[in-house]
Enzyme design. Structure first.
Site, mmCIF file in Angstrom:
data_model
loop_
_atom_site.group_PDB
_atom_site.id
_atom_site.type_symbol
_atom_site.label_atom_id
_atom_site.label_comp_id
_atom_site.label_asym_id
_atom_site.label_seq_id
_atom_site.Cartn_x
_atom_site.Cartn_y
_atom_site.Cartn_z
ATOM 1 N N ASN A 210 79.457 49.136 72.491
ATOM 2 C CA ASN A 210 80.050 48.114 73.357
ATOM 3 C C ASN A 210 81.561 48.136 73.182
ATOM 4 O OD1 ASN A 210 80.845 46.156 71.195
ATOM 5 N ND2 ASN A 210 78.647 46.240 70.813
ATOM 6 N N LYS A 340 70.176 30.255 63.618
ATOM 7 C CA LYS A 340 70.498 31.133 62.483
ATOM 8 C C LYS A 340 70.781 30.326 61.222
ATOM 9 C CE LYS A 340 72.255 34.723 65.553
ATOM 10 N NZ LYS A 340 72.715 36.115 65.560
HETATM 11 O O1 C5P Z 1 72.611 36.302 68.525
HETATM 12 P P1 C5P Z 1 73.955 36.879 68.762
HETATM 13 O O2 C5P Z 1 73.980 38.380 68.694
HETATM 14 O O3 C5P Z 1 74.675 36.395 69.970
HETATM 15 O O4 C5P Z 1 74.787 36.321 67.506
HETATM 16 C C1 C5P Z 1 76.089 36.717 67.266
HETATM 17 C C2 C5P Z 1 76.379 36.573 65.811
HETATM 18 O O5 C5P Z 1 75.358 37.197 65.020
HETATM 19 C C3 C5P Z 1 77.650 37.272 65.421
HETATM 20 O O6 C5P Z 1 78.192 36.561 64.338
HETATM 21 C C4 C5P Z 1 77.168 38.662 65.008
HETATM 22 O O7 C5P Z 1 78.049 39.297 64.124
HETATM 23 C C5 C5P Z 1 75.835 38.347 64.350
HETATM 24 N N1 C5P Z 1 74.818 39.396 64.527
HETATM 25 C C6 C5P Z 1 74.343 40.117 63.440
HETATM 26 N N2 C5P Z 1 73.374 41.054 63.596
HETATM 27 C C7 C5P Z 1 72.834 41.296 64.805
HETATM 28 C C8 C5P Z 1 73.301 40.591 65.929
HETATM 29 C C9 C5P Z 1 74.286 39.654 65.765
HETATM 30 O O8 C5P Z 1 74.827 39.893 62.306
HETATM 31 N N3 C5P Z 1 71.913 42.223 64.925
#
Ligand code: C5P
Length: 394
Positions: A210, A340
């Protein structure tokens, strides 16, 4: 506003070829709103003229203990009265020796000995002079006396040799001075961060990723280091320079990032800034996928959620998440915080995509939503650090 705005800085310049870089440093300091009084040794004035510094700072340049006609009948010692700090850049081996032993045989050495403000030195010299036991002894003495020694860097030297002894670049020094003025809100804390995108291989040369630039995560890592924390930054593939004082671990995929993060625990604070890919190809091809067919179906599997896993860890750090949303920010960010189990989520609307220089964020915690002033990513990062420090009782 720059933390150097309105600061009174005495810039000491001693006689080495790196003296030419002190001009650029003086310019950066003046541009940041500092008042800069330059004091040169006689040897420095052989490399760069006092007029150069006078033009750059708009202030008289002092070179001698015996000079007549200082402004307002000021005595020499008064140059450092009310100064925020003295910075000697470059500091030659000879000058470090004088400082370490408390000599006061020229104006700059006298001012350093008679100061009531912090002194920072920036060594610059030939590699062998730097490595000489006498120089190393003097530097150790200065450190014992509480004098921060910035650098030197390694690399090609003006004398043609390669090794340690180069003066730090003006912009690095400028950043180090800004660090010096930040309140040490996270002193003694260990902070672990993730930043950047991840790259999920499809075949040996292609992958899913991305447009995250890593700038926000790197700015936060820098702000945490400025605040006195011990910082480890687990970074996906980005081309950002590592902030000073930050330990960096480079990774590629979400699985690599997860492994690197878990290996770095325990920590006091974990900040997940990375835009981790939610999915990865189920079965990456061992060889380059060939074109030819009209369609290609990829099977993707979900990546582990690193932040959720860290937050659920026994002895979990204080966990901060990021929520980049294109709409309904408050609703989604708060939902993410709850799901979370995070004390704090930093939310931002990403209407223009990722990767800009500035950011406008809102903090979501148990007390509600608090928008932060929009600004460049480093200013925003410093505000976030202040909020985290307040939340953990600093
Ligand atoms: O659920 P989402 O991806 O939108 O959440 C974003 C947050 O979760 C960010 O802080 C990102 O760094 C973390 N994240 C993570 N591992 C993932 C996906 C997101 O640590 N696989």
């Amino acid at each position: 506003m720059s933390p150097l705005q309105g600061k009174r800085i005495v810039l000491g310049v001693t006689g080495g070829i790196a003296a030419y870089k002190a001009g650029e440093l003086a310019r950066l300091l003046v541009k940041a709103g500092a008042q800069v009084d330059v004091v040169m040794t006689a040897a420095a004035a052989r490399f760069v003229t006092p007029l150069t510094f006078q033009a750059l700072t708009g202030r008289p340049v002092l070179t001698s203990l015996w000079e007549e006609g200082l402004p307002n009948g000021m005595s020499h010692i008064d140059v450092t009265r009310g100064a925020d700090f003295i910075l000697v850049a470059p500091a030659t081996a000879n000058f470090l020796a004088k400082l370490a032993q408390g000599f006061a045989d020229d104006l700059l050495a006298t001012l350093c000995l008679a100061r009531d403000c912090p002194l920072l030195v920036v060594p610059a010299m030939n590699r062998q002079m730097w490595e000489a036991p006498a120089t190393q002894r003097n530097v150790a003495l200065l450190r014992e006396d509480g004098v921060p020694v910035l650098g030197p860097a390694s690399g090609l030297q003006a004398c043609g040799e390669t090794g340690a002894g180069r003066m730090l670049e003006p912009i690095e020094l400028f950043d180090a001075l800004i660090d010096f003025f930040q309140p040490k809100l996270l002193e003694g804390r260990r902070v672990l961060l993730t930043a950047g995108p991840t790259f999920e291989a499809l075949d040996p040369v292609r992958g899913l990723t991305n447009s995250s630039s890593g700038k926000m995560g790197f700015a936060l890592a820098r702000a945490c280091a400025e605040a006195g924390a011990e910082v480890t930054l687990v970074a996906g593939p980005v081309s950002q320079p590592t902030p000073m004082g930050v330990e960096r671990v480079d990774v590629v995929s979400a699985l690599d990032m997860r492994a690197a993060v878990l290996a770095q625990l325990p920590a006091d604070i974990f900040i997940g800034v990375a835009a981790v890919a939610d999915f990865r190809p189920a079965d990456p091809a061992a060889h380059k996928i060939k074109k030819g067919s009209q369609t290609l179906t990829l099977e993707l599997v979900a990546n582990p959620d690193i932040l959720t896993e860290v937050a659920a860890h026994p002895n979990a750090p204080f966990c901060v998440g990021f929520a980049a949303e294109s709409c309904n920010l408050a609703e989604y960010a708060e939902a993410k915080r709850q799901a979370k189990r995070l004390p704090l989520v930093v939310g931002n609307l990403v209407q223009d995509g990722l990767g800009g220089e500035t950011n406008s964020v809102t903090l979501f915690d148990a007390a509600g939503a608090r928008p932060l002033p929009a600004g460049d990513k480093l200013d925003v990062a410093r505000d976030i650090v202040r909020h985290i420090a307040a939340m953990i009782g600093r």
